[in-house]
Design a protein around this motif. Sequence first.
Motif, PDB file in Angstrom:
ATOM      1  N   LYS A 277       0.899  -1.233   0.070  1.00 18.09           N
ATOM      2  CA  LYS A 277       0.032  -0.015  -0.047  1.00 18.09           C
ATOM      3  C   LYS A 277       0.865   1.308   0.140  1.00 18.09           C
ATOM      4  CE  LYS A 277      -0.401   0.664   5.048  1.00 18.09           C
ATOM      5  NZ  LYS A 277      -1.603   0.882   6.133  1.00 18.09           N
ATOM      6  N   ARG A 278       0.318   2.418  -0.650  1.00 13.43           N
ATOM      7  CA  ARG A 278       0.947   3.517  -0.555  1.00 13.43           C
ATOM      8  C   ARG A 278       0.664   4.185   0.665  1.00 13.43           C
ATOM      9  NH1 ARG A 278      -0.537   5.821  -6.418  1.00 13.43           N
ATOM     10  NH2 ARG A 278      -2.507   4.380  -5.925  1.00 13.43           N
ATOM     11  N   VAL A 279       1.564   4.859   1.535  1.00 14.51           N
ATOM     12  CA  VAL A 279       1.297   5.486   2.869  1.00 14.51           C
ATOM     13  C   VAL A 279       0.875   6.826   2.767  1.00 14.51           C
ATOM     14  CG1 VAL A 279       2.638   5.892   4.897  1.00 14.51           C
ATOM     15  CG2 VAL A 279       2.995   3.580   3.812  1.00 14.51           C
ATOM     16  N   SER A 280       1.234   7.572   1.842  1.00 17.84           N
ATOM     17  CA  SER A 280       0.969   8.947   1.733  1.00 17.84           C
ATOM     18  C   SER A 280       0.986   9.369   0.230  1.00 17.84           C
ATOM     19  CB  SER A 280       1.754   9.712   2.493  1.00 17.84           C
ATOM     20  OG  SER A 280       3.124   9.964   1.785  1.00 17.84           O
ATOM     21  N   LYS A 281       0.586  10.801  -0.001  1.00 21.22           N
ATOM     22  CA  LYS A 281       0.669  11.268  -1.253  1.00 21.22           C
ATOM     23  C   LYS A 281       1.937  11.506  -1.561  1.00 21.22           C
ATOM     24  CE  LYS A 281      -4.357  13.083  -1.375  1.00 21.22           C
ATOM     25  NZ  LYS A 281      -4.962  14.325  -1.627  1.00 21.22           N
ATOM     26  N   ALA A 282       2.279  11.812  -2.546  1.00 19.76           N
ATOM     27  CA  ALA A 282       3.786  12.458  -2.845  1.00 19.76           C
ATOM     28  C   ALA A 282       3.925  13.414  -2.228  1.00 19.76           C
ATOM     29  CB  ALA A 282       3.851  12.929  -4.449  1.00 19.76           C
ATOM     30  N   ILE A 283       5.421  13.711  -1.626  1.00 24.45           N
ATOM     31  CA  ILE A 283       5.712  14.979  -0.638  1.00 24.45           C
ATOM     32  C   ILE A 283       6.676  15.575  -1.342  1.00 24.45           C
ATOM     33  CG2 ILE A 283       6.785  15.037   1.632  1.00 24.45           C
ATOM     34  CD1 ILE A 283       5.636  12.738   2.666  1.00 24.45           C
ATOM     35  N   LYS A 284       6.692  17.030  -1.093  1.00 25.85           N
ATOM     36  CA  LYS A 284       7.763  17.955  -1.893  1.00 25.85           C
ATOM     37  C   LYS A 284       8.223  18.538  -0.777  1.00 25.85           C
ATOM     38  CE  LYS A 284       5.621  17.753  -6.208  1.00 25.85           C
ATOM     39  NZ  LYS A 284       5.006  18.697  -7.415  1.00 25.85           N
TER      40      LYS A 284
END
Length: 308
Positions: A277-284
Motif C-alpha cells: 500500500k502507498r502510505v501517503s501522497k507525494a511529498i515535496k
Amino acid sequence: MTAHKSVLLDESITGLAIKPDGIYLDGTFGRGGHSRAILSQLNEFGRLIAIDKDLDAIAHAKQHFSDDPRFVIKHGSFSDLEPLAKACGVYGQINGILLDLGMSSPQLDNAERGFSFMQEGPLDMRMNVQQDLDAARFVNYAKDTEMAMVFREYGEERFAARIARAIVAAREQTPILTTGSLAEIVKQANPKWEKHKHPATRVFQAIRIHINQELHDLTLCLQQSINALAVGGRLVVISFHSLEDRIVKQFMREKEQGVRPPSHIPLREVEMKTGFKRVSKAIKPQKSEVQENVRSRSAVLRIGEKIA
C-alpha cells in the motif's frame, strides 16, 4: 565548503517508521546524510546496510562510519538488491529501504567528475569510475541517431536530432573531451533556450542517465524491493526528475492495485490480492528547504509499505 545536506531528510526518515532494532538498507549512501540519521534512531541491535556505485562515497563511508558495528557499506548498484540482501542474510527481513536518486553535491561540485557544465572538467559522468563507458566515449563514438534517442528519451530534449548532428559535425573536427566544449556545442545548436535553464541541461542529464543506466537500475531495484522487505517494511524513494518519479509512481500504484482479474470477473475491492500500500501522497520539500538548497526544488518523496 558547507556539509552536504540530504534532501527531504526529516520526511524520508519519518517515512521509514524506524524500529530501533530493525534492519535498514540505504541504497544510495552518497555522503551518508540519510545513513547517519537512520543510525541515530537504531539501538545496539539495529543494522544498516548501505550501497553506492561511487568509490568516493565508499571511501567516505569507511572513513566516517567504519567504527560503527551496526553499519556496513557495499560497493555496487542497488539493482543488485536481491543478491546483496541474500549475501548479508537479510533477504525478506529488511524493515526499510531508502533510495535517494539525486546526485550528491560533492559529485556535482567536483569538476574532475565531469557531471556539471557549470565548470570545466573532463567529460566523464561515471558514478562508478571502474566501468568502461564514459560520456566522452559516448559523444565521440555513438551514432547521431543513438544520441538523438538518448537526448529525447532521457532528457526530453525537443531538439535532440539537431543537437546530435551538431555533435557529430564538431567531433569530426576535433574530439570532444571536456564539459565546457560539449556545453558550447549544445548551446550553439539549441535554437530556443528555456527561461532560467542552461540550454545544455537536458542533454547533460540524458547522457548521465544513459552512461550510468539510472532508469534501468531503478526499475530492477524496485522489482526486487518488495520481496526483500519484511511485512510492515517501508519503501521510501526520493526522485529528482519526472522520468524517475513516473517509474516510482507507476510501480507503487501497480503494486497497491495487486493482481487484477479479467474485467468480466466480478470481484469486490477487498477480494483483490495485494501485498502493498502507498502510505501517503507525494511529498515535496518545504519552501524553506528550497530556499536553503535550490537543488531540492524538483524532489518528490514517495512512501509505500509491504502489508502481506
